[in-house]
Design an enzyme around this catalytic site. Structure first.
Site, mmCIF file in Angstrom:
data_model
loop_
_atom_site.group_PDB
_atom_site.id
_atom_site.type_symbol
_atom_site.label_atom_id
_atom_site.label_comp_id
_atom_site.label_asym_id
_atom_site.label_seq_id
_atom_site.Cartn_x
_atom_site.Cartn_y
_atom_site.Cartn_z
ATOM 1 N N LYS A 29 16.830 -19.588 -19.077
ATOM 2 C CA LYS A 29 17.513 -19.424 -17.550
ATOM 3 C C LYS A 29 17.126 -17.950 -16.870
ATOM 4 O O LYS A 29 17.024 -17.747 -15.767
ATOM 5 C CB LYS A 29 18.805 -19.965 -17.393
ATOM 6 N N THR A 30 17.584 -16.867 -17.835
ATOM 7 C CA THR A 30 17.589 -15.634 -17.337
ATOM 8 C C THR A 30 16.078 -14.992 -16.967
ATOM 9 O O THR A 30 16.145 -14.430 -15.906
ATOM 10 C CB THR A 30 18.334 -14.692 -18.382
ATOM 11 N N ASP A 213 24.076 -17.295 -11.293
ATOM 12 C CA ASP A 213 24.107 -17.955 -12.602
ATOM 13 C C ASP A 213 25.465 -18.540 -13.079
ATOM 14 O O ASP A 213 26.601 -18.270 -12.633
ATOM 15 C CB ASP A 213 23.789 -16.606 -13.767
ATOM 16 N N ARG A 596 24.433 -22.664 -30.713
ATOM 17 C CA ARG A 596 24.314 -20.978 -30.802
ATOM 18 C C ARG A 596 23.328 -20.954 -32.053
ATOM 19 O O ARG A 596 22.869 -19.703 -32.177
ATOM 20 C CB ARG A 596 25.570 -20.484 -31.324
#
Length: 663
Positions: A29-30, A213, A596
């Protein structure tokens, strides 16, 4: 846009209307946000100075700025805004302060400043739990975007009526001090934008395109700020993941993702489901778990990576045994895979669970970093020194005055300070100027007036010193002249405690040394103001150490090997959530923990625990039943594999001892 997958490309190219990007864990997404900024600028759709990208932490804002700098060369990105919600709110108030009744140079009250004022309003005999409860109620009203009057009209219980009353008194006191708190950095811009159409139009002209975000983490006030700036046309991209909404306890409202579709009927939705982080086994387990939650827009994460090893589920005797197993497995895996310590992370539901883990890691001499201890910038002596610096640099900073004048303590109480604030407001001057006035001091109790006069003398001297000393030297000088070091020595029971706290002030001085170099010799006032918005996460990384942190603190991070401990009913899911029927968020919390892990994941629980002196029997978490059996391996389920693994680890242990003896 080379290398973007089709959904990522679609998200980047859609610029004509409102867009919601449902971005699964590890889906890039970043990169989408960075590429969209680059596309808006390169295509001429929007100049950089009219683009604002909003994040939730200073760390993520810094990372995004660095990635944009690598992506966009030259001066094309000049004027681009990348900041947190609170930093945007601060910029708004600095521009529009007069319309909200604030004077230039208003102060920002931190949580300690706010607590001190609310405690004074409630009375000095208020118990800590009652104080925390009142602070939370006031903060909740502000995060909902309510004024004191609106909070009173919406109160439905005696407790809420009391909170609304305290809110009104507290807000009046903030006005007296020419101050705002962190919640006001969002609430006040919303109040002005929603009530002043001309101001709203001006800000829509200033910010032509908005990117937000982690939209699932917005509270009601932040969502209203988004709408007020975007306006009816809705030139924005919101990126979020309803499956990672884990902050309801601090006001986040995941329903804001649904509200976008209701408020903007033309909203386009793009799903990012390809995961670039995890093995397929981890993803299949995560998908199966989160499928038990209701979804308006269901997603199924997938990856083109290998299946990887099955998820290990350990049953342990107690927390000490669990910690020993985790530490031993980390030591073995680090040796066998030649992996650095920074590849490992241990996650838990609450910070109290770290104690046994720290002991086990220390016994094996495994270096670790505990995230979530007292942040450096939150240590009392550091905050005291910063308040003195802020006041030396800016006499108008009433919040800094209020902390500095009582750090160290002198003959000045809360009632005297409230009276001084009234006198200062009547004279249209900040409080630090008012104590220079003989007329003002005569209206205060003699002992307090003498103490304030002495304080004013010290501040004048430090302002003289600030003209000739570098910021770092000024920190060291004020530590002596202010009486902070003497106060710390008096408070500490031993020399070690004194030296530890003294070293914190020395570290602050060193920070100013480095910061002034990076910022071209900025003064102490400017540097201290920047520190007001910093979080613990901004103070460097943990280096080559095993990371220990809460599940809440792990969002946005990734590690090659992840251990999640304490996965039992009553802990995960938490007993309060079970009682209140809030299992969905607990499931999302475990989902965040699972995703994670890039390569391998361990889940563990204990059979028993000590609580209040009693031995309790624990049950494995109900979430284990929601994980696909083919993706997990439980202790004892495969005796042959367990025996081979045990023999393998024993051999590795003997080899390590032999190598140690040989050396």
């Amino acid at each position: 846009m080379h290398g973007l997958n089709p959904p990522q490309r679609a998200a980047v190219l859609h610029t004509d209307g409102p867009l919601l990007v449902l971005a699964g864990a590890g889906s890039g997404k970043t990169r989408v946000i960075v590429e969209k900024i680059a596309h808006l600028i390169a295509s001429g759709r929007m100049p950089a100075k009219r683009i604002a990208a909003i994040t939730f932490t200073n760390k993520s804002a810094k990372e995004m700025r660095e990635r944009v700098a690598k992506r966009i060369r030259g001066d094309a990105a000049d004027g681009l805004t990348i900041c947190t919600f609170h930093a945007l709110g601060l910029k708004f108030l600095q521009i529009e302060h007069a319309k909200l009744g604030l004077r230039r140079g208003f102060s920002i009250f931190d949580s300690d400043d706010s607590a001190a004022q609310i405690k004074d309003l409630l009375g000095t005999g208020t118990k800590p739990d009652a104080l925390d409860d009142m602070r939370n109620l006031v903060s909740r009203a502000k995060n909902a975007g309510l004024s004191p009057e609106q909070a009173m009209s919406e109160a439905r219980s005696a407790r809420e009526v009391d909170a609304a009353t305290v809110y009104a008194l507290y807000q009046a006191r903030l006005g007296t001090f020419n101050a705002v708190d962190f919640d006001d950095l969002i609430r006040l811009p919303v109040q002005l934008l929603e009530s002043d159409p001309e101001c709203a139009l001006a800000w829509r002209e200033r910010i032509g395109y908005l990117l937000v975000d982690e939209c699932q983490d917005t509270n009601d006030a932040q969502y209203r700020l988004l709408k007020a700036i975007a306006g009816p046309r809705g030139l924005f991209t919101c990126v979020g993941d309803d499956d990672q909404s884990i902050y309801a306890w601090r006001g986040a409202n995941p329903d804001n993702l649904l509200a976008l579709g209701q408020d903007y009927p033309d909203l386009k939705i793009v799903k990012l489901e390809q995961n670039y982080r995890c093995s397929n086994r981890v993803l299949r387990a995560a998908n199966a778990l989160i499928a038990n939650n209701p979804h308006e827009h269901p997603k199924t994460l997938w990856s083109d990576q290998a299946d990887g090893e099955r998820i290990r589920i350990w049953e342990c005797r107690d927390a000490a045994h669990e910690a020993e197993k985790v530490a031993a497995e980390i030591q073995y895996t680090a040796t066998a895979k030649q992996a650095p310590w920074s590849d490992f992370c241990i996650l838990f539901r609450g910070n109290h669970q770290s104690r046994a883990l720290e002991k086990a890691l220390q016994l094996l001499r495994i270096p670790y970093h505990l995230t979530g201890g007292t942040a450096f910038l939150e240590r009392g002596e550091v905050k005291d020194a910063l308040s003195w610096l802020r006041l030396v640099a800016n006499p108008d900073d009433d919040a800094a005055f209020l902390r500095a004048v009582t750090s160290p303590k002198r003959e000045v109480g809360a009632t005297t300070l409230a009276r001084l604030a009234e006198l200062a407001q009547h004279a249209h001057m900040p409080m630090s100027r008012a104590i220079e006035s003989v007329g003002a001091l005569k209206q205060l109790p003699p002992r307090a007036a003498n103490a304030l006069d002495g304080f004013a003398t010290i501040i004048r001297g430090l302002r003289e010193d600030a003209r000739r000393l570098a910021p770092a030297e000024l920190v060291r000088e004020l530590a002596q002249r202010s009486g902070l070091l003497q106060s710390i020595r008096a408070q500490c029971k031993d020399e070690a405690g004194y030296q530890r706290r003294k070293q914190n002030l020395e570290e602050l001085a060193d920070w100013f040394d480095g910061a002034s170099d990076r910022r071209g010799g900025a003064g102490p006032g400017e540097l201290a103001a920047q520190l007001a918005l910093l979080s613990h996460a901004d103070k460097g990384d943990a280096g080559n150490q095993v990371r220990l942190m809460s599940l809440h603190g792990a969002k946005g991070l990734e590690f090659r090997y992840v251990f999640i401990v304490g996965v039992d009913d009553g802990n995960l899911p938490h007993e309060a959530s079970i009682e209140e029927g809030r299992i969905d968020e607990e499931r999302r919390l475990l989902y965040v923990g699972i995703t994670r892990a890039k390569e391998q994941l361990w889940l563990s629980y204990s059979r028993q625990a000590q609580k209040w002196g009693d031995l309790l029997r624990l049950k494995p978490s109900r979430f284990f039943d929601e994980l696909p059996a083919d993706e997990v391996q439980r202790d004892g389920a495969d005796p042959v594999a367990d025996a081979a693994r045990k023999q393998e680890r024993a051999k590795a242990g003997f080899d390590a001892i032999r190598a140690l003896l040989d050396s």
